[in-house]
Design an enzyme around this catalytic site. Structure first.
Site, PDB file in Angstrom:
ATOM      1  N   ARG A  88      17.584  -0.939  42.555  1.00 60.62           N
ATOM      2  CA  ARG A  88      16.554  -2.240  42.364  1.00 60.62           C
ATOM      3  C   ARG A  88      17.936  -3.399  43.484  1.00 60.62           C
ATOM      4  NH1 ARG A  88      17.015  -0.266  37.348  1.00 60.62           N
ATOM      5  NH2 ARG A  88      14.923  -0.209  36.362  1.00 60.62           N
ATOM      6  N   ASP A 148      13.634  -2.549  28.780  1.00 63.31           N
ATOM      7  CA  ASP A 148      14.600  -1.598  28.784  1.00 63.31           C
ATOM      8  C   ASP A 148      14.788  -1.297  27.107  1.00 63.31           C
ATOM      9  OD1 ASP A 148      14.393  -1.593  31.146  1.00 63.31           O
ATOM     10  OD2 ASP A 148      16.643  -3.115  31.072  1.00 63.31           O
ATOM     11  N   ARG A 151      10.687   0.478  26.502  1.00 66.20           N
ATOM     12  CA  ARG A 151      11.276   2.055  26.847  1.00 66.20           C
ATOM     13  C   ARG A 151      12.098   3.324  25.766  1.00 66.20           C
ATOM     14  NH1 ARG A 151      11.677   0.984  32.882  1.00 66.20           N
ATOM     15  NH2 ARG A 151       9.798   0.680  33.806  1.00 66.20           N
ATOM     16  N   HIS A 175      20.027  -4.940  33.936  1.00 59.10           N
ATOM     17  CA  HIS A 175      18.556  -4.772  34.239  1.00 59.10           C
ATOM     18  C   HIS A 175      18.507  -3.572  35.618  1.00 59.10           C
ATOM     19  CE1 HIS A 175      14.407  -2.990  34.429  1.00 59.10           C
ATOM     20  NE2 HIS A 175      14.368  -3.763  35.386  1.00 59.10           N
TER      21      HIS A 175
HETATM   22  N1  LIG Z   1      12.584  -6.998  35.545  1.00 53.94           N
HETATM   23  C1  LIG Z   1      11.912  -5.611  35.307  1.00 53.94           C
HETATM   24  O1  LIG Z   1      11.545  -5.011  34.448  1.00 53.94           O
HETATM   25  C2  LIG Z   1      10.983  -5.005  36.461  1.00 53.94           C
HETATM   26  C3  LIG Z   1       9.717  -4.798  36.099  1.00 53.94           C
HETATM   27  C4  LIG Z   1       8.743  -3.649  37.094  1.00 53.94           C
HETATM   28  C5  LIG Z   1       8.994  -4.666  38.410  1.00 53.94           C
HETATM   29  N2  LIG Z   1       9.461  -5.564  38.398  1.00 53.94           N
HETATM   30  C6  LIG Z   1       9.808  -6.139  40.333  1.00 53.94           C
HETATM   31  O2  LIG Z   1       9.217  -7.115  40.463  1.00 53.94           O
HETATM   32  C7  LIG Z   1       8.709  -7.095  41.509  1.00 53.94           C
HETATM   33  C8  LIG Z   1       6.993  -6.639  41.852  1.00 53.94           C
HETATM   34  O3  LIG Z   1       6.973  -5.775  41.468  1.00 53.94           O
HETATM   35  P1  LIG Z   1       5.298  -4.913  41.931  1.00 53.94           P
HETATM   36  O4  LIG Z   1       5.239  -3.694  41.810  1.00 53.94           O
HETATM   37  O5  LIG Z   1       4.095  -6.481  41.046  1.00 53.94           O
HETATM   38  O6  LIG Z   1       4.999  -5.274  43.581  1.00 53.94           O
HETATM   39  P2  LIG Z   1       4.325  -5.886  44.480  1.00 53.94           P
HETATM   40  O7  LIG Z   1       3.996  -5.306  46.141  1.00 53.94           O
HETATM   41  O8  LIG Z   1       3.012  -5.006  43.506  1.00 53.94           O
HETATM   42  O9  LIG Z   1       3.508  -7.119  44.510  1.00 53.94           O
HETATM   43  C9  LIG Z   1       4.784  -7.804  44.856  1.00 53.94           C
HETATM   44  C10 LIG Z   1       3.499  -9.304  45.359  1.00 53.94           C
HETATM   45  O10 LIG Z   1       4.652 -10.661  45.692  1.00 53.94           O
HETATM   46  C11 LIG Z   1       3.765 -11.250  46.361  1.00 53.94           C
HETATM   47  N3  LIG Z   1       4.292 -12.042  47.144  1.00 53.94           N
HETATM   48  C12 LIG Z   1       5.687 -11.735  48.276  1.00 53.94           C
HETATM   49  N4  LIG Z   1       6.198 -12.297  48.703  1.00 53.94           N
HETATM   50  C13 LIG Z   1       5.604 -13.955  48.056  1.00 53.94           C
HETATM   51  C14 LIG Z   1       5.789 -14.928  47.919  1.00 53.94           C
HETATM   52  N5  LIG Z   1       7.113 -15.479  49.047  1.00 53.94           N
HETATM   53  N6  LIG Z   1       5.572 -15.917  47.340  1.00 53.94           N
HETATM   54  C15 LIG Z   1       3.760 -15.567  46.516  1.00 53.94           C
HETATM   55  N7  LIG Z   1       4.156 -14.486  46.546  1.00 53.94           N
HETATM   56  C16 LIG Z   1       4.429 -13.315  47.292  1.00 53.94           C
HETATM   57  C17 LIG Z   1       3.061  -9.746  47.484  1.00 53.94           C
HETATM   58  O11 LIG Z   1       2.212 -10.578  48.452  1.00 53.94           O
HETATM   59  C18 LIG Z   1       2.805  -8.924  46.625  1.00 53.94           C
HETATM   60  O12 LIG Z   1       1.503  -9.378  45.921  1.00 53.94           O
HETATM   61  C19 LIG Z   1       9.203  -6.527  42.520  1.00 53.94           C
HETATM   62  O13 LIG Z   1      10.381  -7.054  42.411  1.00 53.94           O
HETATM   63  C20 LIG Z   1      10.149  -5.679  41.172  1.00 53.94           C
HETATM   64  O14 LIG Z   1      11.203  -4.679  41.501  1.00 53.94           O
HETATM   65  C21 LIG Z   1      11.085  -6.309  37.697  1.00 53.94           C
HETATM   66  O1  LIG Z   2      12.132   0.282  38.152  1.00 48.65           O
HETATM   67  C1  LIG Z   2      11.667  -0.691  38.792  1.00 48.65           C
HETATM   68  O2  LIG Z   2      12.409  -0.641  40.342  1.00 48.65           O
HETATM   69  C2  LIG Z   2      11.136  -1.715  38.420  1.00 48.65           C
HETATM   70  C3  LIG Z   2      11.718  -2.452  37.480  1.00 48.65           C
HETATM   71  O3  LIG Z   2      12.947  -3.032  36.801  1.00 48.65           O
HETATM   72  C4  LIG Z   2      11.017  -1.742  36.075  1.00 48.65           C
HETATM   73  O4  LIG Z   2      12.650  -1.087  35.660  1.00 48.65           O
HETATM   74  O5  LIG Z   2      10.305  -0.702  36.122  1.00 48.65           O
END
Ligand SMILES: NC(=O)c1ccc[n+]([C@@H]2O[C@H](COP(=O)([O-])OP(=O)(O)OC[C@H]3O[C@@H](n4cnc5c(N)ncnc54)[C@H](O)[C@@H]3O)[C@@H](O)[C@H]2O)c1
Ligand SMILES: O=C(O)C[C@H](O)C(=O)O
Length: 312
Positions: A88, A148, A151, A175
């Protein structure tokens, strides 16, 4: 009342979908930078209303922050996800500027907003949002520990043959694949310690599988997960909007709690209408304290990168 979700990708759209199904707000705004994406997904979700029986309105907008004005809560999911084999932390270079820019735009139109940060590396992105906006610390919540912990309960349920709903188990710390700390000695099956039912090897395996939960899914799917992340983000929003006072692990700004200063890290917090309302002080043993300090060191190193790349 209005809730905004920024990023209409996998996690943002799933979060918004859960929010409308739960009818947490009269209006949900889904915003993305990609022309038409949020509009299309919002319309698709709206077309489930007759089938699912919800009354919340959801609209999609392309980068139009005026439409987000007056949001009570905004969830930031914008940015890139990792690919198999990545950590990440490797996402920082792209996501820091996106998260900073999005947080500042949200604040301009919703000065009272509570921000829930999801984009990775989540603890550092939450810290960045706090420092960049200067919002009171209680109104910036990083979502990661809730996922987490869910999970962790899943992994325990598999080994115990138990319902995840009967299990009480939390993950604290960062995380990250190596920074999260599943607290197995504190986990219970309807108040009975789970350690009574599991060998030392089984306990180690459950902890290890929990820590790489996100990486495992990324390898299987080819990009990171969204169903549990979306449900977890919506659960955090629900506790805030409905003032449920639920206890979730969230990444919050520490000022001496758990021995840490000037860092956002996952600890158990009560979530209610003012954001995170208080931190629960868990009695950690020496091993758990050392793991928390090590996790903090790793997250602090990532926070320092924000300065190196000019995001802070
Ligand atoms: N914290 C957590 O538990 C957790 C869990 C899952 C995913 N994530 C994170 O969440 C983020 C998104 O994941 P995802 O699978 O939805 O990705 P994704 O690529 O499916 O979606 C991301 C979206 O963000 C948009 N985007 C990019 N720049 C932008 C901006 N400046 N303004 C508005 N929109 C913008 C993109 O166009 C895209 O549609 C990633 O960084 C991923 O690692 C975190
Ligand atoms: O694993 C990742 O990169 C996305 C997110 O943080 C998750 O835990 O699913």
């Amino acid at each position: 009342m209005k809730i905004t979700v920024v990023g209409a990708g996998a996690v943002g759209a799933t979060t918004a979908d859960n929010i409308v199904r739960k009818e947490l707000a009269e209006e949900v705004v889904l915003l993305d930078i990609k022309e038409g994406l949020a509009e299309g997904k919002a319309q698709d979700m709206s077309q489930t209303a007759a089938l699912l029986g919800f009354d919340s309105k959801i609209i999609g907008v392309t980068n139009d922050y005026a439409q987000t004005a007056g949001s009570a809560v905004a969830v930031i999911t914008s940015g890139i996800p990792r690919k198999p084999g990545m950590t990440r932390e490797e996402l920082i270079g792209t996501n820091a500027n996106i998260v900073r820019n999005v947080a500042e735009n949200l604040l301009k139109h919703s000065p009272e907003v509570i921000l829930v940060v999801v984009s990775n590396p989540m603890d550092t992105m939450t810290y960045l949002a706090l420092k960049a906006t200067g919002l009171p610390k209680h109104r910036i919540i990083g979502m990661g520990g809730t996922l987490d912990s869910s999970r962790f309960r899943y992994q325990l349920s598999l080994r115990l043959g138990a319902s995840p709903a009967d299990l009480n188990a939390i993950v604290i710390g960062g995380h990250g694949d190596t920074t999260m700390i599943p607290l197995i000695k504190h986990a219970t099956w309807n108040s009975v310690p789970v350690t009574q039912f599991l060998s030392a090897e089984e306990q180690q395996q459950i902890v290890a599988d929990t820590m790489v939960g996100g990486a495992t899914l990324t390898k299987l799917i080819g990009t990171s997960a969204w169903y549990a992340p979306g449900a977890s983000s919506a659960a955090v929003v629900e506790s805030i909007i409905r003032d449920q006072k639920k206890l979730f692990t969230a990444s919050v700004y520490l000022e001496g709690e758990y021995g840490q200063h000037d860092i956002n890290l996952g600890v158990p917090v009560v979530l209610g209408k003012t954001g995170w309302e208080r931190i629960l002080d868990l009695p950690l043993d020496e091993e758990e304290k050392a793991a928390f300090a090590k996790s903090a060191d790793a997250v602090r190193n990532m926070n320092n990168v924000l300065k190196e790349i000019g995001a802070l």
